[in-house]
Motif scaffolding. Structure first.
Motif, PDB file in Angstrom:
ATOM      1  N   PRO A 183       0.240   5.784  -0.926  1.00 44.85           N
ATOM      2  CA  PRO A 183      -0.799   6.788  -1.172  1.00 44.85           C
ATOM      3  C   PRO A 183      -1.269   6.742  -2.630  1.00 44.85           C
ATOM      4  O   PRO A 183      -0.469   6.557  -3.549  1.00 44.85           O
ATOM      5  CB  PRO A 183      -0.086   8.110  -0.869  1.00 44.85           C
ATOM      6  CG  PRO A 183       1.005   7.735   0.079  1.00 44.85           C
ATOM      7  CD  PRO A 183       1.465   6.374  -0.345  1.00 44.85           C
ATOM      8  N   GLN A 233       0.822  -1.213   0.000  1.00 39.96           N
ATOM      9  CA  GLN A 233       0.000   0.000   0.000  1.00 39.96           C
ATOM     10  C   GLN A 233       0.852   1.256   0.000  1.00 39.96           C
ATOM     11  O   GLN A 233       1.792   1.407   0.773  1.00 39.96           O
ATOM     12  CB  GLN A 233      -0.930   0.007   1.209  1.00 39.96           C
ATOM     13  CG  GLN A 233      -1.939   1.154   1.188  1.00 39.96           C
ATOM     14  CD  GLN A 233      -2.936   1.046   2.311  1.00 39.96           C
ATOM     15  OE1 GLN A 233      -2.574   0.696   3.430  1.00 39.96           O
ATOM     16  NE2 GLN A 233      -4.195   1.323   2.028  1.00 39.96           N
ATOM     17  N   ASN A 285     -10.852  10.778  -1.980  1.00 37.88           N
ATOM     18  CA  ASN A 285     -10.775   9.653  -1.047  1.00 37.88           C
ATOM     19  C   ASN A 285     -10.299   8.379  -1.745  1.00 37.88           C
ATOM     20  O   ASN A 285     -10.820   7.301  -1.507  1.00 37.88           O
ATOM     21  CB  ASN A 285     -12.134   9.422  -0.374  1.00 37.88           C
ATOM     22  CG  ASN A 285     -13.275   9.364  -1.390  1.00 37.88           C
ATOM     23  OD1 ASN A 285     -13.027   9.233  -2.588  1.00 37.88           O
ATOM     24  ND2 ASN A 285     -14.499   9.451  -0.924  1.00 37.88           N
ATOM     25  N   CYS A 292     -11.820   4.765  -5.976  1.00 31.75           N
ATOM     26  CA  CYS A 292     -12.391   6.044  -5.582  1.00 31.75           C
ATOM     27  C   CYS A 292     -13.723   5.726  -4.907  1.00 31.75           C
ATOM     28  O   CYS A 292     -14.654   5.239  -5.551  1.00 31.75           O
ATOM     29  CB  CYS A 292     -12.609   6.942  -6.802  1.00 31.75           C
ATOM     30  SG  CYS A 292     -13.369   8.538  -6.427  1.00 31.75           S
ATOM     31  N   ARG A 340      -7.825   5.221  -2.699  1.00 29.40           N
ATOM     32  CA  ARG A 340      -6.998   4.324  -1.895  1.00 29.40           C
ATOM     33  C   ARG A 340      -6.530   3.125  -2.712  1.00 29.40           C
ATOM     34  O   ARG A 340      -7.172   2.736  -3.692  1.00 29.40           O
ATOM     35  CB  ARG A 340      -7.755   3.850  -0.659  1.00 29.40           C
ATOM     36  CG  ARG A 340      -9.037   3.069  -0.952  1.00 29.40           C
ATOM     37  CD  ARG A 340      -9.778   2.735   0.330  1.00 29.40           C
ATOM     38  NE  ARG A 340     -10.161   3.941   1.056  1.00 29.40           N
ATOM     39  CZ  ARG A 340     -10.785   3.915   2.229  1.00 29.40           C
ATOM     40  NH1 ARG A 340     -11.093   2.751   2.791  1.00 29.40           N
ATOM     41  NH2 ARG A 340     -11.121   5.041   2.830  1.00 29.40           N
ATOM     42  N   TRP A 341      -5.405   2.550  -2.297  1.00 33.05           N
ATOM     43  CA  TRP A 341      -4.853   1.320  -2.865  1.00 33.05           C
ATOM     44  C   TRP A 341      -5.441   0.150  -2.110  1.00 33.05           C
ATOM     45  O   TRP A 341      -5.485   0.148  -0.877  1.00 33.05           O
ATOM     46  CB  TRP A 341      -3.336   1.342  -2.714  1.00 33.05           C
ATOM     47  CG  TRP A 341      -2.568   0.142  -3.202  1.00 33.05           C
ATOM     48  CD1 TRP A 341      -1.877   0.041  -4.370  1.00 33.05           C
ATOM     49  CD2 TRP A 341      -2.338  -1.108  -2.520  1.00 33.05           C
ATOM     50  NE1 TRP A 341      -1.235  -1.178  -4.470  1.00 33.05           N
ATOM     51  CE2 TRP A 341      -1.512  -1.913  -3.335  1.00 33.05           C
ATOM     52  CE3 TRP A 341      -2.767  -1.616  -1.294  1.00 33.05           C
ATOM     53  CZ2 TRP A 341      -1.104  -3.186  -2.967  1.00 33.05           C
ATOM     54  CZ3 TRP A 341      -2.373  -2.892  -0.927  1.00 33.05           C
ATOM     55  CH2 TRP A 341      -1.543  -3.665  -1.752  1.00 33.05           C
ATOM     56  N   LEU A 342      -5.875  -0.883  -2.848  1.00 34.18           N
ATOM     57  CA  LEU A 342      -6.433  -2.077  -2.223  1.00 34.18           C
ATOM     58  C   LEU A 342      -5.950  -3.323  -2.953  1.00 34.18           C
ATOM     59  O   LEU A 342      -5.569  -3.267  -4.130  1.00 34.18           O
ATOM     60  CB  LEU A 342      -7.969  -2.040  -2.246  1.00 34.18           C
ATOM     61  CG  LEU A 342      -8.655  -0.963  -1.400  1.00 34.18           C
ATOM     62  CD1 LEU A 342     -10.138  -0.905  -1.719  1.00 34.18           C
ATOM     63  CD2 LEU A 342      -8.437  -1.227   0.080  1.00 34.18           C
ATOM     64  N   VAL A 367      -6.860   0.453  -7.566  1.00 37.57           N
ATOM     65  CA  VAL A 367      -7.127   1.693  -6.838  1.00 37.57           C
ATOM     66  C   VAL A 367      -8.621   1.982  -6.897  1.00 37.57           C
ATOM     67  O   VAL A 367      -9.291   1.698  -7.892  1.00 37.57           O
ATOM     68  CB  VAL A 367      -6.306   2.887  -7.367  1.00 37.57           C
ATOM     69  CG1 VAL A 367      -4.844   2.725  -7.023  1.00 37.57           C
ATOM     70  CG2 VAL A 367      -6.488   3.066  -8.863  1.00 37.57           C
TER      71      VAL A 367
END
Length: 211
Positions: A106, A104, A118, A136, A120-122, A134
């Motif tokens: 940013p 992970q 908002n 949103c 994020r990496w998942l 990624v």
């Protein structure tokens, strides 16, 4: 493959590191590049998993040191979970691709002029074998039309992708380049001007040009 001179035939050590890494960020710490071949002019080693585009490759042989720039491949967008999005925003947008990084970091997503605040990496989706993507969580309001989408993840930015389009949902209207307007607040009857007619609240009907 590292090419040079005076490498010798043994005792070399090679590491990859991000000079900007520190205890407060997720940048790549120093990792060994496992050597598989060493001679006087060439060192072959297996690069570790990592992230970043402004890294250093440090080589040491019997107390002598040399360094060179090193980078991992940039992120590449391959697909989305939706290709037509509501221009009023509020939808989940998943972006799939390659080189999103093995851990992970940013993440940022840009939809034209509108950033996703908002992102994020998942790596939690079994349907894609837990490959990184990624997300949103809630797309921003955007102008109607095709969007230039890019992601910044693994400390590098992808090229622009132009396959996502923002459209007005039921009860709203707009021309390309405009934000969606509420039919109930500003009824539209001139289809030649907007391309849409709000016949009643919560209904938008597309009207084709003559011919």
């Amino acid at each position: 493959t590292i090419s040079g001179t005076s490498f010798g035939t043994r005792n070399a050590e090679v590491v990859v590191l991000d000079p900007q890494a520190n205890a407060t960020n997720s940048r790549m710490r120093e990792q060994p590049c496992e050597i598989t071949l060493q001679d006087n002019q060439v060192i072959l080693c297996t690069a570790p998993e990592g992230v970043g585009g402004e890294l250093l490759l440090n080589v040491s042989v019997d107390g002598a040191f040399a360094e060179a720039g090193f980078f991992y491949d940039r992120p590449v967008i391959r697909s989305f979970n939706i290709f037509d999005g509501n221009a009023n925003g509020g939808e989940e947008l998943s972006i799939y691709g390659e080189n999103f990084g093995p851990f992970q970091t940013p993440a940022q997503i840009f939809l034209g002029e509108s950033p996703c605040e908002n992102a994020r990496w998942l790596a939690d989706d079994a349907t894609i074998n837990f490959e990184p993507y990624v997300l949103c969580l809630s797309t921003p309001a955007m102008r109607v039309g095709v969007k230039n989408i890019s992601v910044r993840v693994a400390f590098q930015e992808s090229d622009v992708d132009r396959r996502f389009e923002g459209k007005c949902g039921v009860g709203f209207y707009a021309r390309v380049g405009e934000f969606c307007a509420d039919c109930s607040e500003n009824p539209v009857t001139d289809s030649s001007e907007t391309g849409y007619v709000c016949e009643k609240e919560d209904l938008v009907m597309p009207i084709s040009d003559k011919g």
